[in-house]
Design an enzyme around this catalytic site. Structure first.
Site, PDB file in Angstrom:
ATOM      1  N   GLY A 132       0.780  -1.329   0.030  1.00  0.00           N
ATOM      2  CA  GLY A 132       0.130   0.007  -0.125  1.00  0.00           C
ATOM      3  C   GLY A 132       0.970   1.136   0.068  1.00  0.00           C
ATOM      4  O   GLY A 132       0.469   2.132  -0.759  1.00  0.00           O
ATOM      5  N   ASP A 133       1.720   1.254   0.802  1.00  0.00           N
ATOM      6  CA  ASP A 133       2.848   2.419   0.883  1.00  0.00           C
ATOM      7  C   ASP A 133       3.657   2.558  -0.519  1.00  0.00           C
ATOM      8  O   ASP A 133       3.928   3.911  -1.065  1.00  0.00           O
ATOM      9  CB  ASP A 133       3.831   2.288   1.927  1.00  0.00           C
ATOM     10  CG  ASP A 133       3.360   2.425   3.224  1.00  0.00           C
ATOM     11  OD1 ASP A 133       2.904   3.512   3.595  1.00  0.00           O
ATOM     12  OD2 ASP A 133       3.056   1.302   4.069  1.00  0.00           O
ATOM     13  N   MET A 134       3.975   1.473  -1.028  1.00  0.00           N
ATOM     14  CA  MET A 134       4.603   1.531  -2.440  1.00  0.00           C
ATOM     15  C   MET A 134       3.878   2.000  -3.556  1.00  0.00           C
ATOM     16  O   MET A 134       4.259   2.735  -4.232  1.00  0.00           O
ATOM     17  CB  MET A 134       5.360   0.243  -2.609  1.00  0.00           C
ATOM     18  CG  MET A 134       6.318  -0.182  -1.482  1.00  0.00           C
ATOM     19  SD  MET A 134       7.624   1.022  -1.005  1.00  0.00           S
ATOM     20  CE  MET A 134       8.494   0.155  -0.071  1.00  0.00           C
TER      21      MET A 134
ATOM     22  N   GLY B  23       3.449   5.604  -2.858  1.00  0.00           N
ATOM     23  CA  GLY B  23       4.673   6.408  -3.208  1.00  0.00           C
ATOM     24  C   GLY B  23       4.822   6.520  -4.728  1.00  0.00           C
ATOM     25  O   GLY B  23       5.436   7.365  -5.365  1.00  0.00           O
TER      26      GLY B  23
END
Length: 421
Positions: free
Chosen positions: A187-189, A192
């Site tokens: 999810g973070d990637m 980003g």
């Protein structure tokens, strides 16, 4: 006002001899925030030549410095990757003096990346209105759990929450079992990646308008973007996608199948994707069952989807008697997509990875040779590069605050004594 590095006369700072200037050479980025989503924006921009100045709290720095598996020396093996190609300065943004220095730094920047909870920058007097009055050309990438607007904007959100709200977690795992997570912070990637893409779109727009803008990225929306036809499936058919394990409903054969290890024992797995009609015909020919390609249960894409279990059982019966390497080699020769499950060991010893430069190695200050994944995407004319590993905390204070902002050694010493840097 600062130059526009995406315009006709880019500034070209010195580059290491083995790293030609990247396409973002001369772009100045200030990175605030910590952990993953925001810093991954900075990593991607830095990979392609941008100067990324990472602001960290004095004393402790980004928590990522303590995350990931550690060598005996207590060194994080994750921070050198997420902070590669960056410069580190320390700054207490909760102090007025720290906020003043941040304004000076941002005044000469092209992009600001932050992933605080919405409203935090505004409380510090560093909101978009104030910063655009100072630097109208500034692009501000704001990464948060739920976005800068809406009733949930103030809620805390990590990547795992974004994966849940965006729909990914509900589809991850086996039918009838609790949802599971992917083994990385996907999810973070995703957030980003879209944050870096948004920054580039805003910079391209700046070439025409001369003005910066805000790029609003939420973790849950980043995940939602990748959810294929989940929404219209429900809205138009009333069907809700469910967990389906290692297959996609209606797509067959496309699964993992058991195979033997090099020692001839069960324990390996191969992935085979043969759901196209012609590819399926080549697969069953290699299996010694060419008649399956014309069987009414398997002859079309729709029929194979309806008889997924039966055909997967047939393939598994064939693969389970063979070594994984043999399965892959035979299917490669037959033109059928297949692969073993790759581990880090496989990647580091694979000739294709080596030929493509997928693993790059730089010297680490204390750990020696430090391998990591290379830069993606590949550009033929102005490729990205990994030039430096994650820096020490505050390693570039003297360069940025002294040489760039004009602070004297005595002033820097006083700022340090006051806990500002």
């Amino acid at each position: 006002m600062t130059h526009d590095p995406l315009g006709p006369q880019p500034h070209t700072p010195p580059q290491p001899q083995d790293a030609p200037p990247g396409p973002l050479d001369g772009l100045r980025v200030v990175e605030m925030g910590s952990l993953l989503a925001g810093p991954f924006v900075g990593q991607l921009l830095g990979d392609f030549g941008a100067e990324v100045v990472k602001i960290e709290p004095p004393g402790v720095g980004d928590p990522m410095r303590a995350w990931g598996r550690h060598k005996p020396q207590g060194q994080s093996l994750w921070f050198p990757v997420i902070a590669r190609n960056k410069k580190s300065v320390t700054l207490d943004l909760r102090q007025q003096a720290g906020q003043d220095i941040a304004r000076e730094l941002i005044a000469g920047a092209d992009v600001l990346v932050e992933n605080f909870r919405p409203g935090t920058l505004e409380r510090w007097g560093l909101g978009p209105d104030e910063l655009h009055a100072l630097n109208p050309r500034l692009v501000i990438v704001r990464v948060s759990g739920y976005g800068q607007t809406g009733p949930y904007r103030g809620r805390a959100g990590f990547g795992s929450i974004g994966e849940a709200v965006g729909g990914l977690r509900a589809l991850s795992g086996e039918p009838g079992q609790p949802p599971v997570r992917v083994g990385i912070s996907i999810g973070d990637m995703l957030a980003g990646t879209l944050g870096a893409l948004g920054a580039m779109m805003a910079l391209f727009g700046r070439l025409r308008s001369g003005q910066g803008q805000v790029v609003d990225i939420s973790l849950y929306e980043a995940v939602l973007t990748y959810m294929e036809s989940m929404i219209p499936e429900y809205a138009l058919t009333g069907q809700t996608r469910e967990r389906s394990g290692s297959v996609l409903p209606g797509i067959a054969p496309s699964n993992i199948y058991p195979a033997l290890t090099a020692a001839g024992e069960p324990g390996e797995w191969v992935v085979i994707g043969a759901n196209g009609d012609n590819v399926f015909r080549r697969l069953v020919q290699e299996m010694g069952e060419p008649g399956l390609a014309d069987h009414p249960d398997y002859a079309t894409h729709e029929a194979r989807g309806q008889h997924m279990r039966e055909i997967d059982d047939r393939i598994a019966q064939w693969t389970s008697a063979l070594g994984a390497d043999e399965v892959v080699a035979r299917l490669e020769a037959a033109g059928v997509p297949a692969s073993k499950m790759y581990s880090a060991r496989d990647m580091m010893n694979d000739p294709h990875f080596a030929a493509r430069g997928n693993i790059v190695t730089l010297p680490h200050r204390t750990l020696g040779d430090f391998p990591m994944q290379g830069v993606v995407p590949r550009l033929t004319g102005t490729p990205g590069s990994v030039r430096t590993l994650g820096p020490d905390l505050g390693e570039h204070n003297a360069e940025i605050y002294g040489e760039r902002l004009g602070r004297t050694p005595e002033q820097l010493a006083q700022l340090a004594a006051d806990g500002v840097i």
